[in-house]
Scaffold this motif. Structure first.
Motif, short mmCIF file in Angstrom:
data_model
loop_
_atom_site.label_atom_id
_atom_site.label_comp_id
_atom_site.label_asym_id
_atom_site.label_seq_id
_atom_site.Cartn_x
_atom_site.Cartn_y
_atom_site.Cartn_z
N UNK A 165 0.81 -1.22 0.00
CA UNK A 165 0.00 0.00 0.00
C UNK A 165 0.84 1.27 0.00
N UNK A 166 2.12 1.15 0.33
CA UNK A 166 3.00 2.33 0.33
C UNK A 166 3.21 2.75 -1.12
N UNK A 167 2.55 3.83 -1.53
CA UNK A 167 2.52 4.22 -2.94
C UNK A 167 3.83 4.91 -3.32
N UNK A 168 4.77 4.11 -3.78
CA UNK A 168 6.08 4.61 -4.18
C UNK A 168 6.10 4.81 -5.69
N UNK A 169 6.25 6.06 -6.12
CA UNK A 169 6.32 6.35 -7.54
C UNK A 169 4.99 6.52 -8.24
N UNK A 170 3.88 6.37 -7.53
CA UNK A 170 2.57 6.53 -8.15
C UNK A 170 1.90 5.21 -8.48
N UNK A 171 0.65 5.29 -8.92
CA UNK A 171 -0.16 4.10 -9.14
C UNK A 171 0.41 3.19 -10.22
N UNK A 172 0.85 3.76 -11.34
CA UNK A 172 1.37 2.94 -12.43
C UNK A 172 2.65 2.22 -12.03
N UNK A 173 3.50 2.92 -11.28
CA UNK A 173 4.75 2.29 -10.81
C UNK A 173 4.42 1.14 -9.88
N UNK A 174 3.47 1.35 -8.97
CA UNK A 174 3.11 0.30 -8.03
C UNK A 174 2.45 -0.88 -8.75
N UNK A 175 1.63 -0.57 -9.72
CA UNK A 175 0.97 -1.64 -10.49
C UNK A 175 2.02 -2.50 -11.18
N UNK A 176 3.02 -1.85 -11.77
CA UNK A 176 4.09 -2.59 -12.43
C UNK A 176 4.92 -3.39 -11.45
N UNK A 177 5.16 -2.81 -10.26
CA UNK A 177 5.97 -3.51 -9.26
C UNK A 177 5.24 -4.75 -8.74
N UNK A 178 3.97 -4.61 -8.45
CA UNK A 178 3.22 -5.77 -7.95
C UNK A 178 3.08 -6.84 -9.03
N UNK A 179 2.92 -6.41 -10.26
CA UNK A 179 2.87 -7.38 -11.36
C UNK A 179 4.20 -8.11 -11.48
N UNK A 180 5.28 -7.40 -11.23
CA UNK A 180 6.61 -8.04 -11.26
C UNK A 180 6.72 -9.10 -10.17
N UNK A 181 6.21 -8.80 -8.99
CA UNK A 181 6.24 -9.80 -7.93
C UNK A 181 5.43 -11.03 -8.32
N UNK A 182 4.31 -10.82 -8.97
CA UNK A 182 3.47 -11.94 -9.40
C UNK A 182 4.15 -12.78 -10.48
N UNK A 183 5.07 -12.17 -11.22
CA UNK A 183 5.73 -12.90 -12.31
C UNK A 183 6.61 -14.03 -11.79
N UNK A 184 6.93 -14.00 -10.50
CA UNK A 184 7.78 -15.04 -9.93
C UNK A 184 6.98 -16.27 -9.48
N UNK A 185 5.66 -16.18 -9.56
CA UNK A 185 4.83 -17.32 -9.15
C UNK A 185 5.23 -18.56 -9.94
N UNK A 186 5.46 -19.63 -9.25
CA UNK A 186 5.87 -20.87 -9.90
C UNK A 186 7.37 -21.02 -10.07
N UNK A 187 8.12 -19.97 -9.74
CA UNK A 187 9.58 -20.04 -9.79
C UNK A 187 10.10 -20.48 -8.43
N UNK A 188 10.60 -21.70 -8.29
CA UNK A 188 11.01 -22.18 -6.97
C UNK A 188 12.24 -21.46 -6.42
N UNK A 189 12.93 -20.70 -7.26
CA UNK A 189 14.12 -19.97 -6.81
C UNK A 189 13.79 -18.62 -6.20
N UNK A 190 12.64 -18.06 -6.56
CA UNK A 190 12.27 -16.73 -6.07
C UNK A 190 10.88 -16.82 -5.45
N UNK A 191 10.83 -16.73 -4.14
CA UNK A 191 9.59 -16.94 -3.40
C UNK A 191 9.21 -15.67 -2.65
N UNK A 192 7.95 -15.26 -2.81
CA UNK A 192 7.48 -14.03 -2.19
C UNK A 192 6.29 -14.34 -1.29
N UNK A 193 6.40 -13.95 -0.03
CA UNK A 193 5.30 -14.11 0.93
C UNK A 193 4.95 -12.76 1.52
N UNK A 194 3.69 -12.59 1.83
CA UNK A 194 3.21 -11.35 2.43
C UNK A 194 2.84 -11.62 3.89
#
Length: 282
Positions: A165-194
């Motif tokens: 929720x910390x809006x760093x760089x604006x909505x489009x930047x955050x949207x791209x950043x969160x999409x980037x985190x989602x791109x690692x789904x299924x990659x056993x080498x890069x794991x993201x937990x919230x």
């Protein structure tokens, strides 16, 4: 301004890179402009890199290696060049990242540098100081090349829900950043937990920290302050932070649920949804 005739290859990794670039270009009988035409960069840029006035990029290095048949020399050197441009107190951390077989990070308010997009990294680095922002952003992103190694480290990243929720760089930047985190789904080498708000009091309330694990060396804990970093292999500190990380992982959402939360925040907070004809809400 550094003059090409007095460039000292021993002065820094950047000077050494420029020296080798010039040496191989001249051995190939090419002018700066001719080499630039071949690799689709300007001759002026080639000259600036040769005289250590401009940072080379990984892409530039790969193209020149191919054009001059250097056997990948510049691509290997560019890693050292980028690392040398980091703040002196952080260079040891970049070395730890490059040697670790497992990297465990906990972030309370932003995405870790190894997982940042260019736009997000730029916004973070430019929050207080926008000087040389292009170069500083490139230097940060260069650290992510550890994931391109033949045997990359396994990464576990826990980030607080607040970081979504910390809006760093604006909505489009955050949207791209969160999409980037989602791109690692299924990659056993890069794991993201919230770590969700619902976790309440947790083992990471003291602040962010990283754990680096190695094949044959002791684990190292790294904590960061303003303009300083504190890596330590103190066994008691390592045990304490390892225990804290175990508890943070237990309190965090599983990988699939974490991805679902990231996706929901990305769509609901940073998407372009219209409600009853009103302006888009982000």
């Amino acid at each position: 301004m550094t003059h090409i005739n007095v460039l000292d290859p021993g002065a820094s990794p950047l000077d050494y890179y420029g020296f080798e670039l010039r040496r191989h270009r001249e051995a190939a009988g090419l002018t700066q402009r001719q080499l630039g035409d071949i690799v689709n960069y300007t001759g002026s840029l080639v000259g600036q890199i040769e005289t250590a006035r401009k940072l080379p990029t990984a892409e530039f290095s790969e193209r020149v290696d191919a054009a001059l048949g250097t056997g990948g020399l510049l691509s290997r050197l560019v890693t050292l060049v980028m690392r040398s441009q980091l703040p002196s107190w952080f260079q040891q951390v970049a070395e730890l990242e490059s040697r670790a077989v497992e990297i465990c990070t906990f972030q309370t308010h932003m995405v870790h540098g190894l997982l940042q997009t260019p736009a997000y990294a730029r916004a973070v680095l430019g929050a207080l100081d926008d000087t040389d922002l292009d170069d500083r952003t490139a230097v940060r992103l260069a650290r992510q090349r550890i994931f391109e190694k033949a045997e990359p480290p396994t990464s576990w990243s826990i980030l607080s829900e607040a970081a979504l929720y910390q809006r760093i760089g604006g909505a489009e930047v955050m949207k791209g950043q969160l999409a980037h985190l989602l791109s690692f789904a299924g990659n056993p080498r890069v794991n993201v937990q919230v770590l969700p708000f619902s976790a309440g009091a947790h083992a990471g309330l003291t602040g962010s920290f990283n754990l680096y694990r190695f094949a044959g060396d002791p684990d190292i804990v790294y904590m960061e302050g303003y303009g300083s970093g504190h890596p330590t292999a103190n066994p008691e500190t390592v045990r304490n932070c390892s225990l804290r990380y175990d508890h943070l992982q237990a309190a965090a959402l599983p990988l699939r649920d974490s991805a679902e939360l990231i996706r929901r925040v990305m769509e609901e907070r940073y998407g372009e949804h219209r409600d009853s004809g009103r302006d888009p809400v982000a």
